[in-house]
Every structure is written in structure tokens, then in C-alpha cells.
Design a protein around this motif. Sequence first.
Motif, mmCIF file in Angstrom:
data_model
loop_
_atom_site.group_PDB
_atom_site.id
_atom_site.type_symbol
_atom_site.label_atom_id
_atom_site.label_comp_id
_atom_site.label_asym_id
_atom_site.label_seq_id
_atom_site.Cartn_x
_atom_site.Cartn_y
_atom_site.Cartn_z
ATOM 1 N N GLU A 652 -0.849 -2.690 -8.951
ATOM 2 C CA GLU A 652 -2.042 -1.849 -9.199
ATOM 3 C C GLU A 652 -2.093 -0.727 -8.170
ATOM 4 O O GLU A 652 -1.652 -0.916 -7.019
ATOM 5 C CB GLU A 652 -3.326 -2.659 -9.107
ATOM 6 N N LEU A 653 -2.638 0.432 -8.604
ATOM 7 C CA LEU A 653 -2.896 1.526 -7.679
ATOM 8 C C LEU A 653 -4.335 1.412 -7.191
ATOM 9 O O LEU A 653 -5.268 1.180 -7.987
ATOM 10 C CB LEU A 653 -2.688 2.872 -8.365
ATOM 11 N N PRO A 654 -4.577 1.569 -5.897
ATOM 12 C CA PRO A 654 -5.950 1.449 -5.384
ATOM 13 C C PRO A 654 -6.803 2.639 -5.835
ATOM 14 O O PRO A 654 -6.285 3.720 -6.140
ATOM 15 C CB PRO A 654 -5.761 1.397 -3.879
ATOM 16 N N SER A 655 -8.100 2.421 -5.863
ATOM 17 C CA SER A 655 -9.025 3.509 -6.275
ATOM 18 C C SER A 655 -9.289 4.486 -5.143
ATOM 19 O O SER A 655 -9.812 5.573 -5.381
ATOM 20 C CB SER A 655 -10.353 2.895 -6.753
ATOM 21 N N TYR A 656 -8.926 4.094 -3.905
ATOM 22 C CA TYR A 656 -9.132 4.995 -2.756
ATOM 23 C C TYR A 656 -7.815 5.132 -2.028
ATOM 24 O O TYR A 656 -7.127 4.114 -1.808
ATOM 25 C CB TYR A 656 -10.203 4.434 -1.822
ATOM 26 N N PRO A 657 -7.451 6.328 -1.687
ATOM 27 C CA PRO A 657 -8.101 7.620 -1.967
ATOM 28 C C PRO A 657 -7.954 8.015 -3.439
ATOM 29 O O PRO A 657 -7.014 7.562 -4.100
ATOM 30 C CB PRO A 657 -7.373 8.572 -1.037
ATOM 31 N N PRO A 658 -8.830 8.845 -3.902
ATOM 32 C CA PRO A 658 -8.809 9.191 -5.333
ATOM 33 C C PRO A 658 -7.539 9.920 -5.734
ATOM 34 O O PRO A 658 -7.128 9.872 -6.900
ATOM 35 C CB PRO A 658 -10.047 10.083 -5.504
ATOM 36 N N SER A 659 -6.867 10.627 -4.808
ATOM 37 C CA SER A 659 -5.690 11.409 -5.169
ATOM 38 C C SER A 659 -4.542 10.528 -5.657
ATOM 39 O O SER A 659 -3.631 10.989 -6.345
ATOM 40 C CB SER A 659 -5.230 12.236 -3.973
ATOM 41 N N VAL A 660 -4.589 9.264 -5.291
ATOM 42 C CA VAL A 660 -3.482 8.370 -5.684
ATOM 43 C C VAL A 660 -3.470 8.207 -7.196
ATOM 44 O O VAL A 660 -2.461 8.396 -7.875
ATOM 45 C CB VAL A 660 -3.608 7.021 -4.968
ATOM 46 N N PRO A 691 0.076 4.022 -1.824
ATOM 47 C CA PRO A 691 -0.274 2.603 -1.680
ATOM 48 C C PRO A 691 -0.261 1.905 -3.041
ATOM 49 O O PRO A 691 -0.691 2.461 -4.049
ATOM 50 C CB PRO A 691 -1.667 2.655 -1.078
ATOM 51 N N ILE A 692 0.259 0.667 -3.041
ATOM 52 C CA ILE A 692 0.310 -0.157 -4.252
ATOM 53 C C ILE A 692 -0.122 -1.569 -3.879
ATOM 54 O O ILE A 692 0.324 -2.124 -2.865
ATOM 55 C CB ILE A 692 1.712 -0.160 -4.867
ATOM 56 N N ILE A 693 -0.963 -2.170 -4.678
ATOM 57 C CA ILE A 693 -1.424 -3.548 -4.470
ATOM 58 C C ILE A 693 -0.590 -4.459 -5.370
ATOM 59 O O ILE A 693 -0.547 -4.278 -6.593
ATOM 60 C CB ILE A 693 -2.921 -3.685 -4.790
ATOM 61 N N VAL A 694 0.107 -5.452 -4.741
ATOM 62 C CA VAL A 694 0.951 -6.402 -5.456
ATOM 63 C C VAL A 694 0.333 -7.785 -5.333
ATOM 64 O O VAL A 694 -0.011 -8.226 -4.226
ATOM 65 C CB VAL A 694 2.386 -6.415 -4.900
ATOM 66 N N SER A 695 0.197 -8.497 -6.464
ATOM 67 C CA SER A 695 -0.378 -9.850 -6.492
ATOM 68 C C SER A 695 0.615 -10.791 -7.148
ATOM 69 O O SER A 695 1.312 -10.423 -8.105
ATOM 70 C CB SER A 695 -1.704 -9.855 -7.272
ATOM 71 N N ASP A 696 0.726 -12.053 -6.595
ATOM 72 C CA ASP A 696 1.619 -13.047 -7.188
ATOM 73 C C ASP A 696 0.865 -13.910 -8.186
ATOM 74 O O ASP A 696 -0.300 -13.643 -8.502
ATOM 75 C CB ASP A 696 2.277 -13.901 -6.093
ATOM 76 N N SER A 697 1.515 -14.980 -8.666
ATOM 77 C CA SER A 697 0.939 -15.839 -9.695
ATOM 78 C C SER A 697 0.478 -17.170 -9.136
ATOM 79 O O SER A 697 0.377 -18.172 -9.863
ATOM 80 C CB SER A 697 1.966 -16.077 -10.811
ATOM 81 N N GLY A 698 0.273 -17.262 -7.808
ATOM 82 C CA GLY A 698 -0.151 -18.513 -7.214
ATOM 83 C C GLY A 698 -1.568 -18.883 -7.597
ATOM 84 O O GLY A 698 -2.308 -18.123 -8.227
ATOM 85 N N ASN A 699 -1.928 -20.102 -7.186
ATOM 86 C CA ASN A 699 -3.276 -20.602 -7.467
ATOM 87 C C ASN A 699 -3.889 -21.069 -6.154
ATOM 88 O O ASN A 699 -3.592 -22.162 -5.677
ATOM 89 C CB ASN A 699 -3.237 -21.740 -8.473
ATOM 90 N N PRO A 700 -4.757 -20.251 -5.553
ATOM 91 C CA PRO A 700 -5.162 -18.907 -5.973
ATOM 92 C C PRO A 700 -4.069 -17.906 -5.655
ATOM 93 O O PRO A 700 -3.278 -18.118 -4.753
ATOM 94 C CB PRO A 700 -6.407 -18.661 -5.157
ATOM 95 N N PRO A 701 -4.053 -16.739 -6.356
ATOM 96 C CA PRO A 701 -3.022 -15.739 -6.095
ATOM 97 C C PRO A 701 -3.262 -15.025 -4.777
ATOM 98 O O PRO A 701 -4.393 -14.903 -4.315
ATOM 99 C CB PRO A 701 -3.150 -14.800 -7.293
ATOM 100 N N LEU A 702 -2.158 -14.525 -4.204
ATOM 101 C CA LEU A 702 -2.218 -13.743 -2.974
ATOM 102 C C LEU A 702 -1.795 -12.321 -3.289
ATOM 103 O O LEU A 702 -0.874 -12.090 -4.091
ATOM 104 C CB LEU A 702 -1.306 -14.330 -1.889
ATOM 105 N N SER A 703 -2.494 -11.355 -2.621
ATOM 106 C CA SER A 703 -2.218 -9.932 -2.842
ATOM 107 C C SER A 703 -1.818 -9.292 -1.538
ATOM 108 O O SER A 703 -2.166 -9.768 -0.444
ATOM 109 C CB SER A 703 -3.453 -9.215 -3.425
ATOM 110 N N ASN A 704 -1.137 -8.140 -1.682
ATOM 111 C CA ASN A 704 -0.652 -7.408 -0.515
ATOM 112 C C ASN A 704 -0.664 -5.923 -0.854
ATOM 113 O O ASN A 704 -0.193 -5.510 -1.919
ATOM 114 C CB ASN A 704 0.765 -7.850 -0.139
#
Length: 918
Positions: A652-660, A691-704
Motif C-alpha cells: 500500500e502507498l501511505p496517504s501522507y505525504p499527499p504527493s506520493v 514509502p510503501i507499507i508491506v503487510s504479511d499474512s500472519g495472525n495477527p499480521p505485521l506491517s512495515n
Amino acid sequence: MNLGSVLILTCTLVVDTSWATKADQPPKPPCRPGFSESFYTVFVSRDLLQGQNILKVKFDNCQHSKAVDFESSDPNFSVRPDGSVYAEQEVANLSDPVQFMVTARGGHDPHIWETTVKLALAGHPPSVPVSQIGVEDMIARAWDSNPRVIKFPRKHQRSSSANGLRRQKRDWVIPPINVPENSRGPFPQMLVRIRSDQDLEKGIRYSITGAGADQPPIDVYNIDPVHGKMFVTRPLDREERASYHLRAHAVDMNGNKVESPIDLYIYVIDMNDNRPEFQNQVYNGSVAEGSKPGTLVMQVTANDSDDDTTANGMVRYRILSQTPHMPIPNMFTINSETGDIFTVAAGLDREKVSQYTIIVQATDMEGNLNFGLSNTATALISVTDINDNPPELTARTFSGEVPENRVNVVVANLTVIDRDQPHSPNWAAQYRIASGDPQGHFLIRTNPVNNDGMVTVVKPVDYEQNRAFMLTVIVSNKAPLASGIQSSLQSSAGVTISVQDVNEPPVFPSNPKSIRFEEGVPAGTTLTVFAAQDPDLFIHQTVRYSKLSDPANWLRINRTNGQITTMAVLDRESMYVRNNIYEATFLAADNGSPPASGTGTLQIHLIDVNDNAPVLLPKEAQVCERASPRSRVNITASDADADPHVGPFVFELPSYPPSVRRNWTASRISGDYAQLRLRIPYLDAGVYEVPIIVSDSGNPPLSNRSMIKVKVCPCDDNGDCTTTGAVAAAGLGTGAIIAILICIIILLTMVLVFVMWMKRREKERQAKPLLIDPEDDVRDNILKYDEEGGGEEDQDYDLSQLQQPEALDHIICKPTGVRRVDERPVIAESQYPIRPSLPHPGDIGDFINDGLRAADNDPTAPPYDSLLVFDYEGSGSTAGSVSSLNSSSSGDQDYDYLNDWGPRFKKLADLYGGGDDD
């Protein structure tokens, strides 16, 4: 005896010559033509039937395809092409023994072979042995006191059949001439006289030809050419030659043949002058012990060179002695005719007598000890071993002891006695355990040297299970016992093996031991109890635990009970974990004497939990500044966790900064991959951190939240970044690029100017003229070198520098007054010695001395000795010490002008000018 008996006897003669089988005969030698026998003897009756076969001579010509012609020396007997000898028609009876010669001749072969045939009367009393009548009597009987006369025969013709065929026949038969061997002479001794009936009418000359006369051996016989008396010139040896075939010739005084040649056959009568000779002086034979009577042991053979058809060459054998005389003096007998030795009685026992020595005697004259000659040989008969003695153990019981848990050690030795031949299969013992060891803890090996049985432990024994073993052992030979031999009761024994208790190390029941735990358990968590057991049940001992190997230092063990607890958080992703398993090793030691210890391995299977966030890949990328298929980047993520705590990932792309989100967009490709691309048609060249947000499929999932550095650059037609675009994308503007280029140009210009200045300075330095011509400069120069040389011995020097310059023009023009110290007065110049172009090193000293004397007398020379200084003087100077040269001169010279040279030369002016200063 009738003729049929004669034929039967002839057949027996042929069979006796080939009694041996092919297996007993040695390999055949190369074929040699000749008769099978050199002498044939046949007993016949007085009345002979004409045309009947008497005997058959055997001849081998080695070429069966060619026929052989036989001829008899006696016209009363003829020989058929097959070798059958028969009587002619005229022979009605035979009153005396007859001896004649049969010759064989090939078709085109000039060689002649001969054999002798003797026909003796059947029923005729045997002749008295030679040894009984004596040599002189035999010679008297063989040679008549009045030698007979042999005449050349006359011939007449007689009808032999009705068909008119004629045959020639001699008027009388010339009998053979018998000569005894080893005659004492005197020689020459007359044998016969040859005479022709025509010797009364004309002069006749007689001669003999053949082997023994004019052929080798030469001159055994000769003849008186006038009277025809034939002589033997020396003693004859029958073993060397048994017969001679000569021809007598009669010619007139002109050499013309008067009579046809006649054949003379001379036979050498055998005497018993040779002892039997054994083929070997010592014969070796063998016989198995326990052999039955009549068993053939060996054969001895003796040969007699005398005539084997007479008693002189008939050998008989007998045993003279036997050593030892056990069990009886006559254990063996010998066949008197063949020499075969046999056993006579039973009782051969190798364990009592291993070898017999037999003395065998061979005697000719058919074994007559009074008249025959004898010889002896030794027969060594070895008694070979059979397995007639079973092995016997020396005791009924044996004992031994063994420490528990030991293998490949000998615990007992079983001794055995076997009287058979040592180190043979009949002696070698084999042991086996009949009972008492069902689990196969022991094995008995045979010592090849002494035949002992070595009881060896091949499987560890446990004192706590078996304190002793009772074994039953049976021993036998490798070879089976001979028939009729019973096994002894001593071939079995009991063996008692005691087991010794030793301190055994503690044993972990399950080794390695496996447990399962989730990673991330906190420190102080109890994992398991890893306890060991002491096998020594009959001894109370204490076991203590310690840690041997803990690579990550995560665990702790209780010293007394083996409880395992954690000291840190267990991490499955640690470098010390292999295939999700972490291994640690622990030691358990008792307090026995001596102490013993055992090791155990604990394997911890770590179960994965979602404790690691995914990481974006790649970290950098490059796209074109304008939106196109080239303006896209494939991205993915890595996760240190295991399935199912990894993909599929969410990007996912973050919402901040808006230029992304305004400039970029991310779209999913698959579970592990996504695509980042430009959202707008054009983006200025440069480097952008997206910037890119990456999340795995764990339970609960972890993001970076990860950053990817994207370089935006202008692209060519192929969609590749240009060089200028790459620089611009790196963050440099046009002004910066121009400034960098100007700096580079300035730097290159400075380098070029510096190089040109250095070259100009070098040219100016080389073009600057010298103030004084080097050839006119007479000042002493001190030359300085960086390193010292070897002096005069190490270098070559130009000694001409010690001389004064020759040109004086630049000095004459100078005004009077104080002159330079290196200028000389304007007066006549003295003559200095000229140095040779190639001086010898030994002439340098003379040259210097001559130059010094010339300088002392030269008023224009400098008022001081010139001194040359070298950096390294070496080990010595070939010119010697300069201090030995005297500067003084005996002549008068004015040195007052030295005062005009200044205060520096005042001291010299005082010394040479006679001043007052010291």
C-alpha cells in the motif's frame, strides 16, 4: 622246442621292451632312426623249417612313408621287408649256435644301421659263467691256437625254380670272428688269415676297409698286405663298440681287383668288467603311516654297462639293512628284478618313526654274490602323516575373567596336545563353543603358532545381567580323522568366565531427546527434565549435571535433577538454529572410583510465530520520466518467518505525504509481487524516495513502512536512461555540471604550464657558460661521493690531473702583483715525466717519485704538495705511503715570492724561504 614256441618267445621279447605305460614314461626324445635292440637272442630247435619266421627285428626309420631294405650277413638266413627273420630252404637243422648281423639301409640314405642276432639251441646246457672258467680259459676257447684261414668264395649257378630263374650262392659261409674284450695281448695279435686261390698264380695284395680299419676308430685292425694276416692292435671294449663290420679286398700288383670283396663281422665278447651303477646315490621315497603290507613305496634302478642278454648285465637287488629296526627289523622288501620297494608288515607310525634309511645292494651275474660285482645306494623313506591322533585338551576345565563392557580381549587360553605333524591340517585345531553362550559374547580363535585356543570377547558383557558364564568347548582338527580312529574324550572341556564389575558412566534414556516449543518463550521458562540413569545397580552413586555445548547460551540445567530452563528468549530465526532445531549437549557424571561420565543431546524444535515484519525489495529502482511501459518497477518482500506467517503480502502507498499517491500508484501482480508505476504522464528527472507499507499474512499480521529510492531519468527511443539523464537523475543541475567541467579544464591548463616552465628552466641551466675553462682550471677540487669506493685498488685514476696545465697565455697577460694561488710564475717550465698510456700498476710509485723530483726543481710549480682525497681508500695503496716522499730539495731556490701571495701562504714562505717562524 618247436617253431611255435620260438614265435611265442619272440612276441614276449617285443612286449618286454614296452612294459611301461605312457603315463610312466618320460617325454619322448627326438626320433632317431635305428633298431630297437642292438642284440637279439632267440632259442630255437635243432630242426628248422624253411621259410618259417624265427623272430622279427624292430626298426624305426622316423619316416614311415619310406621303405627300408634289410640284409643278413649269413646267407642261410634272410630278412623280409617287415623285419621277419627266416631260414632259407637249404637249412635242414641247426647243430651249433649261430650269430650273424642284420643291416638296414634306406632307399637313398647312405647310412647303414646294424644289429646282431644270436640263435641258440633250445635245451642246450648253459655255458659255464665266465667268472668260473677264468679270463685266460675264455680267451683260449674264443681264439684257436691256430688261426683259421678265410678264403675268397667261388661262385656257381644253380636252378632255384622251374621258371628258369637263377640265383648265385656262395660255396661256403664265412663265420663271424669273436674277440674277447679287455685282452692282455701281446699286441698286435693275429685273428685270421685272408687268402685268395689265385695267390699262387699271381702276386696278390690284401687290404681291409671299414670302421676300425680306415674309418674311425682307425687302426684297430690291420692286415699284412702280402700274406693276408689280419691283426687286432689293442684291447677292445664291448661297452664302447660291440661289433665291427669290415670288408677284405684282394688286388693284383697293378691294383686291379682279383676277388670280390668279402664281409668280415667281428664281435666283441662281453666280460663282466662293469659294476651296476645306481642312477642316484640317494633315493627319496615316502609312505603314509598305517599303510597295509604290500604297499608300493618307491623304486630304485641300477644300470650295468655289460651285455644284459648275458649274466654279466643281469642285475638283482636286495636290502642290506634297515634303520631303525622299529617296529620290526624287516619292515620293507624289494623286488630283486625291478627294484620296487614294498612294505612287508603293518605298524608304520610317524609319531614313533618318521623316517627309515634303507641300504640297497645291486649285484650283476643274476645276483650271484660269489662271482657278481655289486654296488650300493641309500633309500630314505619318509613316513607321511595321517590324522590318526585327535587333539586333546590338557585339562578338563579352564577359567578366565573379563571386565564388563570390554571387547576384543583374550580372557582365557585353552592348551591342546596333538601328536600329528605340526603346522599341518592334521595338527591344526579348531574350537567351537557348544553351549553356555546363547547371545554370542565369546569367540575362540586358534593361535597358529602353538595351536592354543584364545577365548576372545566379541560382544560386551554386563555385570548387572551376567556375573559369570559357563562355556562348553569342543576341539577338532581341520582335516577329518583317518578311518577307524575314534575321537578322544579329552576333546571337550568346560570354561568358566567371571565378569568383573566396573564403574559405568550414566546413561541418558533417550539420546538425543526431542521437545517442541514455540519461539519467543520468555527467560526462566522450564522446558524439560533431562535426567540420566546410573547402570551400576549394586552401587549407590550420585549423578551431577553440567552443560557442555549451548551455542546461543539460551539454556540452564539444574545440577542435581537435570531440569532445563531458559536463560534468554528462544528465536527460531537465530543463526544457531538449523532446520527449526536448536541442539545443546549436557554432561552427566557420577562420583564413582574412578568417576565416569556420559553425554546427552537435547533437540528443541522451535515452532514459528509471526514475530518478523516483511521487508520491501528492492531498495532502489530506475524509471523513465514519462509514463510508459518502462516507467514501472516490480517489487516484492522478504520475511524471516515461516509459512503461514509470510505471503501473500499486501503493498500500500501511505496517504501522507499527499504527493506520493498523486505521483505514484501500486497495483498487485500476485501474492508476493506488486508493481509501482508513475500515476502522472511526466515527472521531472531526479531521485525520489517512495514509502510503501508491506503487510504479511500472519495472525495477527505485521506491517512495515519501507522506502524505495526511485531514480527518474530521461530515456531514449529504446526506453533506456541516457547519460545526461542519469547524471540529472543523480541530483545535479545543469549549472553544477558546467562548473565541474570548467574546474577540470583549469586543472589541466595548470599542469601544462608547469611542465613547460620546468623544460625551459632545464634548457637555461644547460646553456649557461662556465666562468673558467675546465682544462685551464688548476685548482684543487674536492670531489664528494655519496658512498666510499675502494681507493686506488678499486678504481682507475687519471694521474695526469697531478700535472700543471700546459697553456699559460691567460696568465702572461696579467699585471704583476699578487697572483692567484693557482697561477704559476711566467718563467721557463721544467720538463715533467710523461705517463705511459697504459702504465703497469707497479710503475705508479716510480712515476710519482719522478714527478715529485721534477716539481721540487720547478719554480713554477705550486708551493705545496697536491693532495688527492678519495672517499674509500681500500685495503692499501699499490703506490705505498705518500708520506715517504720528501718535498725538500738539496738545490738552492728562492721562495720569497710566497710572501706576496697573502697571509695564508706565510707559513710556507717561512718554511721554504728560511724565515724565523717555527
